[in-house]
Design a protein around this motif. Structure first.
Motif, PDB file in Angstrom:
ATOM      1  N   ILE A 120     -19.159 -11.544  13.809  1.00  0.00           N
ATOM      2  CA  ILE A 120     -19.482 -12.705  14.642  1.00  0.00           C
ATOM      3  C   ILE A 120     -20.984 -12.741  14.943  1.00  0.00           C
ATOM      4  CG2 ILE A 120     -19.138 -13.723  16.941  1.00  0.00           C
ATOM      5  CD1 ILE A 120     -16.165 -12.640  16.669  1.00  0.00           C
ATOM      6  N   LEU A 121     -21.578 -11.574  15.229  1.00  0.00           N
ATOM      7  CA  LEU A 121     -23.024 -11.505  15.490  1.00  0.00           C
ATOM      8  C   LEU A 121     -23.824 -11.854  14.236  1.00  0.00           C
ATOM      9  CD1 LEU A 121     -23.168  -8.218  17.611  1.00  0.00           C
ATOM     10  CD2 LEU A 121     -23.063 -10.583  18.427  1.00  0.00           C
ATOM     11  N   SER A 122     -23.460 -11.257  13.123  1.00  0.00           N
ATOM     12  CA  SER A 122     -24.164 -11.480  11.864  1.00  0.00           C
ATOM     13  C   SER A 122     -24.006 -12.916  11.384  1.00  0.00           C
ATOM     14  CB  SER A 122     -23.623 -10.503  10.808  1.00  0.00           C
ATOM     15  OG  SER A 122     -24.260 -10.680   9.573  1.00  0.00           O
ATOM     16  N   ASN A 123     -22.834 -13.448  11.527  1.00  0.00           N
ATOM     17  CA  ASN A 123     -22.578 -14.828  11.121  1.00  0.00           C
ATOM     18  C   ASN A 123     -23.475 -15.791  11.900  1.00  0.00           C
ATOM     19  OD1 ASN A 123     -21.048 -16.847   9.635  1.00  0.00           O
ATOM     20  ND2 ASN A 123     -20.110 -17.327  11.600  1.00  0.00           N
ATOM     21  N   ALA A 124     -23.686 -15.498  13.183  1.00  0.00           N
ATOM     22  CA  ALA A 124     -24.554 -16.349  14.004  1.00  0.00           C
ATOM     23  C   ALA A 124     -25.991 -16.312  13.488  1.00  0.00           C
ATOM     24  CB  ALA A 124     -24.504 -15.905  15.461  1.00  0.00           C
ATOM     25  N   ILE A 125     -26.441 -15.140  13.103  1.00  0.00           N
ATOM     26  CA  ILE A 125     -27.812 -14.991  12.603  1.00  0.00           C
ATOM     27  C   ILE A 125     -27.993 -15.739  11.287  1.00  0.00           C
ATOM     28  CG2 ILE A 125     -29.482 -13.335  11.670  1.00  0.00           C
ATOM     29  CD1 ILE A 125     -28.263 -11.310  13.763  1.00  0.00           C
ATOM     30  N   PHE A 126     -27.063 -15.528  10.357  1.00  0.00           N
ATOM     31  CA  PHE A 126     -27.230 -16.100   9.026  1.00  0.00           C
ATOM     32  C   PHE A 126     -26.864 -17.583   8.942  1.00  0.00           C
ATOM     33  CE2 PHE A 126     -26.875 -11.529   7.986  1.00  0.00           C
ATOM     34  CZ  PHE A 126     -28.140 -11.391   7.434  1.00  0.00           C
ATOM     35  N   LEU A 135     -21.635 -18.334  20.706  1.00  0.00           N
ATOM     36  CA  LEU A 135     -20.471 -17.453  20.598  1.00  0.00           C
ATOM     37  C   LEU A 135     -20.899 -15.992  20.488  1.00  0.00           C
ATOM     38  CD1 LEU A 135     -17.399 -17.521  20.418  1.00  0.00           C
ATOM     39  CD2 LEU A 135     -17.626 -17.818  17.955  1.00  0.00           C
ATOM     40  N   ALA A 136     -21.922 -15.719  19.702  1.00  0.00           N
ATOM     41  CA  ALA A 136     -22.416 -14.350  19.547  1.00  0.00           C
ATOM     42  C   ALA A 136     -22.966 -13.811  20.871  1.00  0.00           C
ATOM     43  CB  ALA A 136     -23.492 -14.304  18.467  1.00  0.00           C
ATOM     44  N   ILE A 137     -23.653 -14.638  21.625  1.00  0.00           N
ATOM     45  CA  ILE A 137     -24.173 -14.211  22.924  1.00  0.00           C
ATOM     46  C   ILE A 137     -23.024 -13.858  23.864  1.00  0.00           C
ATOM     47  CG2 ILE A 137     -25.398 -15.010  24.997  1.00  0.00           C
ATOM     48  CD1 ILE A 137     -27.222 -16.623  23.004  1.00  0.00           C
ATOM     49  N   ILE A 138     -21.978 -14.665  23.856  1.00  0.00           N
ATOM     50  CA  ILE A 138     -20.804 -14.389  24.694  1.00  0.00           C
ATOM     51  C   ILE A 138     -20.153 -13.074  24.264  1.00  0.00           C
ATOM     52  CG2 ILE A 138     -18.462 -15.179  25.269  1.00  0.00           C
ATOM     53  CD1 ILE A 138     -19.634 -18.084  25.052  1.00  0.00           C
ATOM     54  N   LEU A 142     -19.482  -9.792  26.500  1.00  0.00           N
ATOM     55  CA  LEU A 142     -18.125  -9.275  26.724  1.00  0.00           C
ATOM     56  C   LEU A 142     -17.920  -7.867  26.163  1.00  0.00           C
ATOM     57  CD1 LEU A 142     -15.935 -12.424  25.956  1.00  0.00           C
ATOM     58  CD2 LEU A 142     -16.423 -11.421  28.196  1.00  0.00           C
ATOM     59  N   TYR A 143     -18.545  -7.589  25.026  1.00  0.00           N
ATOM     60  CA  TYR A 143     -18.294  -6.331  24.332  1.00  0.00           C
ATOM     61  C   TYR A 143     -19.520  -5.415  24.282  1.00  0.00           C
ATOM     62  CZ  TYR A 143     -13.901  -8.459  23.097  1.00  0.00           C
ATOM     63  OH  TYR A 143     -12.662  -9.046  23.154  1.00  0.00           O
ATOM     64  N   ALA A 144     -20.419  -5.559  25.231  1.00  0.00           N
ATOM     65  CA  ALA A 144     -21.614  -4.706  25.279  1.00  0.00           C
ATOM     66  C   ALA A 144     -21.234  -3.231  25.348  1.00  0.00           C
ATOM     67  CB  ALA A 144     -22.501  -5.092  26.457  1.00  0.00           C
ATOM     68  N   GLY A 145     -20.224  -2.906  26.122  1.00  0.00           N
ATOM     69  CA  GLY A 145     -19.779  -1.509  26.238  1.00  0.00           C
ATOM     70  C   GLY A 145     -19.235  -0.976  24.930  1.00  0.00           C
ATOM     71  N   VAL A 146     -18.532  -1.808  24.203  1.00  0.00           N
ATOM     72  CA  VAL A 146     -17.995  -1.404  22.899  1.00  0.00           C
ATOM     73  C   VAL A 146     -19.152  -1.130  21.943  1.00  0.00           C
ATOM     74  CG1 VAL A 146     -16.633  -2.162  20.916  1.00  0.00           C
ATOM     75  CG2 VAL A 146     -15.829  -2.671  23.223  1.00  0.00           C
ATOM     76  N   ILE A 147     -20.116  -2.036  21.919  1.00  0.00           N
ATOM     77  CA  ILE A 147     -21.270  -1.860  21.040  1.00  0.00           C
ATOM     78  C   ILE A 147     -22.052  -0.606  21.453  1.00  0.00           C
ATOM     79  CG2 ILE A 147     -23.455  -2.888  20.274  1.00  0.00           C
ATOM     80  CD1 ILE A 147     -22.033  -5.665  20.723  1.00  0.00           C
ATOM     81  N   TYR A 148     -22.221  -0.407  22.757  1.00  0.00           N
ATOM     82  CA  TYR A 148     -22.942   0.769  23.256  1.00  0.00           C
ATOM     83  C   TYR A 148     -22.243   2.070  22.853  1.00  0.00           C
ATOM     84  CZ  TYR A 148     -24.920   4.207  26.429  1.00  0.00           C
ATOM     85  OH  TYR A 148     -25.491   5.332  26.942  1.00  0.00           O
ATOM     86  N   SER A 149     -20.922   2.032  22.739  1.00  0.00           N
ATOM     87  CA  SER A 149     -20.176   3.250  22.399  1.00  0.00           C
ATOM     88  C   SER A 149     -20.555   3.795  21.016  1.00  0.00           C
ATOM     89  CB  SER A 149     -18.665   3.007  22.474  1.00  0.00           C
ATOM     90  OG  SER A 149     -18.226   2.215  21.384  1.00  0.00           O
ATOM     91  N   LEU A 150     -21.221   2.989  20.206  1.00  0.00           N
ATOM     92  CA  LEU A 150     -21.689   3.487  18.905  1.00  0.00           C
ATOM     93  C   LEU A 150     -22.743   4.579  19.062  1.00  0.00           C
ATOM     94  CD1 LEU A 150     -21.927   0.181  16.838  1.00  0.00           C
ATOM     95  CD2 LEU A 150     -20.345   2.078  16.464  1.00  0.00           C
TER      96      LEU A 150
END
Length: 184
Positions: A120-126, A135-138, A142-150
């Motif tokens: 979803i993030l990449s699709n927004a960029i391209f 949508l990517a910003i939302i 919503l999933y900042a914690g999930v992304i941070y878990s990386l």
């Protein structure tokens, strides 16, 4: 795509996941052996099966809601696109896990959760489409914690499945960006 079709698809997806976990629980974890076991011939089958297998009910429950939300969002681009993205993430991430991950059975829909977030993030960029960007910003919010878990290694959690799912999703956003997109 109308709202009813994505909801039916998501319920079917969740029904499969819960059915597989029920069989896994009844068989005392035998289904977990169909996950990805790196660098083994038997582990190759896990590339396809791993996103459908969970090692416990808690494991499944932690993936079910995010997967449903992200699948719903991705389904707004059409069923064909959803299937292509899902298969792409599953095969690319699963193959990378098979080659690079530590020994042990890797399984779970979290590969798809991380993959769909990144898609979803990449699709927004391209796509350079304002709807996809909002949508990517939302999703980032919503999933900042999930992304941070990386950035964290948690014992018993397949960091490599999360990482390679995310990378596969980023690539999928570029690969599938050339196809026409539908918006709600």
């Amino acid at each position: 795509m109308h709202i009813k079709q994505p909801i039916r698809i998501i319920f079917a997806l969740l029904a499969i996941l819960f059915s597989v976990q029920l069989v896994n629980a009844i068989s005392q974890g035998a289904v977990s052996g169909l996950g990805i076991y790196p660098r083994t011939l038997n582990g190759l089958a896990g590339i396809i099966f791993a996103p459908w297998i969970h090692h416990s009910w808690q494991h499944l429950l932690s993936n079910a809601a995010p997967l449903a939300v992200l699948a719903f969002i991705t389904l707004q681009q059409g069923l064909k696109r959803f299937i292509l993205v899902y298969l792409f993430i599953s095969i690319v991430a699963g193959s990378a896990v098979w080659v690079f991950a530590f020994d042990g059975y890797h399984a779970g829909a979290s590969t798809m959760v991380f993959g769909l977030i990144a898609y979803i993030l990449s699709n927004a960029i391209f796509s350079r489409n304002i709807f996809n960007l909002i949508l990517a910003i939302i999703i980032c919010f919503l999933y900042a914690g999930v992304i941070y878990s990386l950035t964290q290694f948690i014992p018993g959690v397949s960091w490599s499945s999360h990482f390679f799912g995310f990378i596969a999703g980023l690539i999928a956003g570029k690969v599938f960006n050339s196809a026409p997109q539908k918006h709600p």
